[in-house]
Write an enzyme that holds these catalytic residues in place. Structure first.
Site, PDB file in Angstrom:
ATOM      1  N   GLU A  96       0.823  -1.201   0.000  1.00  0.00           N
ATOM      2  CA  GLU A  96       0.000   0.000   0.000  1.00  0.00           C
ATOM      3  C   GLU A  96       0.861   1.255   0.000  1.00  0.00           C
ATOM      4  OE1 GLU A  96      -2.508  -0.368   3.425  1.00  0.00           O
ATOM      5  OE2 GLU A  96      -3.843  -1.798   2.457  1.00  0.00           O
ATOM      6  N   CYS A 109       3.461   8.555   0.729  1.00  0.00           N
ATOM      7  CA  CYS A 109       4.061   7.629   1.678  1.00  0.00           C
ATOM      8  C   CYS A 109       4.169   6.272   0.998  1.00  0.00           C
ATOM      9  CB  CYS A 109       3.188   7.545   2.928  1.00  0.00           C
ATOM     10  SG  CYS A 109       3.748   6.371   4.159  1.00  0.00           S
ATOM     11  N   CYS A 116       6.536  -6.445   7.602  1.00  0.00           N
ATOM     12  CA  CYS A 116       7.676  -5.906   8.324  1.00  0.00           C
ATOM     13  C   CYS A 116       8.126  -6.910   9.376  1.00  0.00           C
ATOM     14  CB  CYS A 116       7.314  -4.577   8.989  1.00  0.00           C
ATOM     15  SG  CYS A 116       8.719  -3.755   9.792  1.00  0.00           S
ATOM     16  N   CYS A 120       7.141  -3.967  15.973  1.00  0.00           N
ATOM     17  CA  CYS A 120       6.732  -2.908  16.903  1.00  0.00           C
ATOM     18  C   CYS A 120       5.294  -3.164  17.355  1.00  0.00           C
ATOM     19  CB  CYS A 120       6.856  -1.547  16.243  1.00  0.00           C
ATOM     20  SG  CYS A 120       8.555  -1.143  15.733  1.00  0.00           S
ATOM     21  N   CYS A 123       2.079  -1.308  15.829  1.00  0.00           N
ATOM     22  CA  CYS A 123       2.027  -1.148  14.373  1.00  0.00           C
ATOM     23  C   CYS A 123       1.346  -2.339  13.714  1.00  0.00           C
ATOM     24  CB  CYS A 123       3.446  -0.987  13.829  1.00  0.00           C
ATOM     25  SG  CYS A 123       3.533  -0.849  12.036  1.00  0.00           S
ATOM     26  N   CYS A 340      -0.621   7.322   9.736  1.00  0.00           N
ATOM     27  CA  CYS A 340       0.658   7.214  10.442  1.00  0.00           C
ATOM     28  C   CYS A 340       1.395   5.916  10.184  1.00  0.00           C
ATOM     29  CB  CYS A 340       0.466   7.463  11.945  1.00  0.00           C
ATOM     30  SG  CYS A 340       0.272   6.087  13.045  1.00  0.00           S
TER      31      CYS A 340
END
Length: 362
Positions: A96, A109, A116, A120, A123, A340
């Site tokens: 995305e 972005c 990933c 974290c 996230c 974010c």
């Protein structure tokens, strides 16, 4: 078909690599400089349309090369103007990108990985796990696809790029460096270095190399001012603890007027107290920096809560009294799950989605 027989995707190649490619085809080096601008014209024209190239060279390219593209399989618009794009890759995986228009400019972005591996805790991309690194072309094609989509939508021009989408950019550093080279090449996409920002959770050796090899902006996802809290939120802190990370930030090579950006997501009751703000002020002393505060966007799958705006403003004020430049970043696209960098793929089965990633060679 073996790798040596497979057509070369020319959007994988920087200017230097493109020159080496044409020389290997028995062509003079200047053909590589002629070819590069054609690769990034809107719509990626066919080789047959590249009229300033010799006819025999165009015929050779049709046999030995291709120009890949990405086509959005999903476009969602937020009430605040942000636009999310989902792209299906050639292997059926999904990534995305998020477009954030302002009054006179737009920021895109972009993703650097499928999923990933950093884990974290706040996230959503981290919760997806790691799929694979993106290729240079898959990074670059996000920008080309959105750029080509924008004119019909009467959007402000695309001026800024941020590596803050899916993935940890510095865990895919070689390809990110090549993509930056293409983005900033005047014959390529011609973005200014000062308009490109690479965000990292804190991979220290790669961060220092980024500073040595580029002039782009650096953003460090910090999110805590002590090792115990940061290690709970961000496992990378166990490998590169705060003392090592902040020392690297002090040494990071930036142009004289640039400052490192520290991203700090405020989590109610976790890292948003007055004491946390004071610890952050001490931690960053001596670093040429700016601080971005963002209240977490609550999402399904974790228990983190967003602090009240009064608490955010008070946290900002404590830091400002210590002479820091502190911004409060507003969450954009929260109604389309695009705020974010917390990107969760809605395209679960790219194999069934159309249109697919395309490759144009003629």
């Amino acid at each position: 078909m073996t790798d040596s027989q497979r057509p070369v995707d020319l959007r994988e190649l920087t200017q230097e690599k493109l020159i080496r490619f044409v020389v290997r085809q028995g062509q003079p080096a200047f053909r590589g400089k002629q070819l590069l601008p054609w690769l990034y014209k809107p719509g990626a024209p066919a080789f047959s349309a590249m009229t300033d190239l010799a006819k025999d060279f165009r015929s050779l390219l049709e046999k030995r090369a291709r120009i890949s593209t990405l086509v959005p399989t999903l476009v969602e618009r937020s009430r605040d103007g942000a636009v999310k794009f989902a792209f299906c890759l050639e292997d059926g995986r999904a990534i995305e990108s998020v477009l954030i228009p302002e009054e006179d400019r737009s920021t895109l972005c972009i993703s650097s990985q499928v999923g990933c591996a950093m884990g974290c805790s706040f996230c959503l991309t981290g919760a997806m796990g790691f799929g694979r690194n993106l290729s240079v072309a898959e990074i670059v094609n996000q920008v080309c696809a959105v750029r080509d989509w924008m004119p019909a939508e009467n959007m402000p021009p695309l001026t800024n790029l941020v590596f803050m989408g899916m993935g940890e950019p510095l865990a895919n550093l070689e390809r990110v460096l090549d993509a930056i080279s293409i983005f900033t090449e005047q014959r390529g996409l011609d973005f200014s270095n000062r308009r490109i920002t690479v965000s990292t959770c804190g991979l220290v050796p790669q961060m220092l190399r980024l500073g040595e090899e580029t002039d782009v902006n650096l953003a460090i996802s910090l999110h805590a001012a002590d090792d115990r809290t940061r290690s709970e939120l961000m496992p990378v802190n166990q490998t590169y603890p705060l003392a090592e990370l902040i020392d690297a930030a002090r040494r990071y090579r930036q142009k004289r007027r640039k400052r490192v950006m520290f991203e700090y997501t405020l989590l109610a009751g976790v890292n948003d107290s007055d004491e946390d703000a004071r610890k952050l002020a001490v931690l960053l002393r001596g670093v040429r920096c700016k601080i971005n505060l963002l209240a977490v966007n609550p999402v399904a799958g974790n228990d983190f809560r967003s602090p009240a705006m009064e608490r955010v403003l008070h946290f900002q004020e404590i830091l400002r009294r210590q002479d820091y430049t502190v911004f409060i970043r507003q969450s954009r696209g929260s109604d389309i799950s695009a705020a974010c960098g917390q990107l969760a793929g809605k395209t679960e089965n790219c194999h069934a989605a159309t249109p697919r990633a395309a490759a144009h060679s003629s």
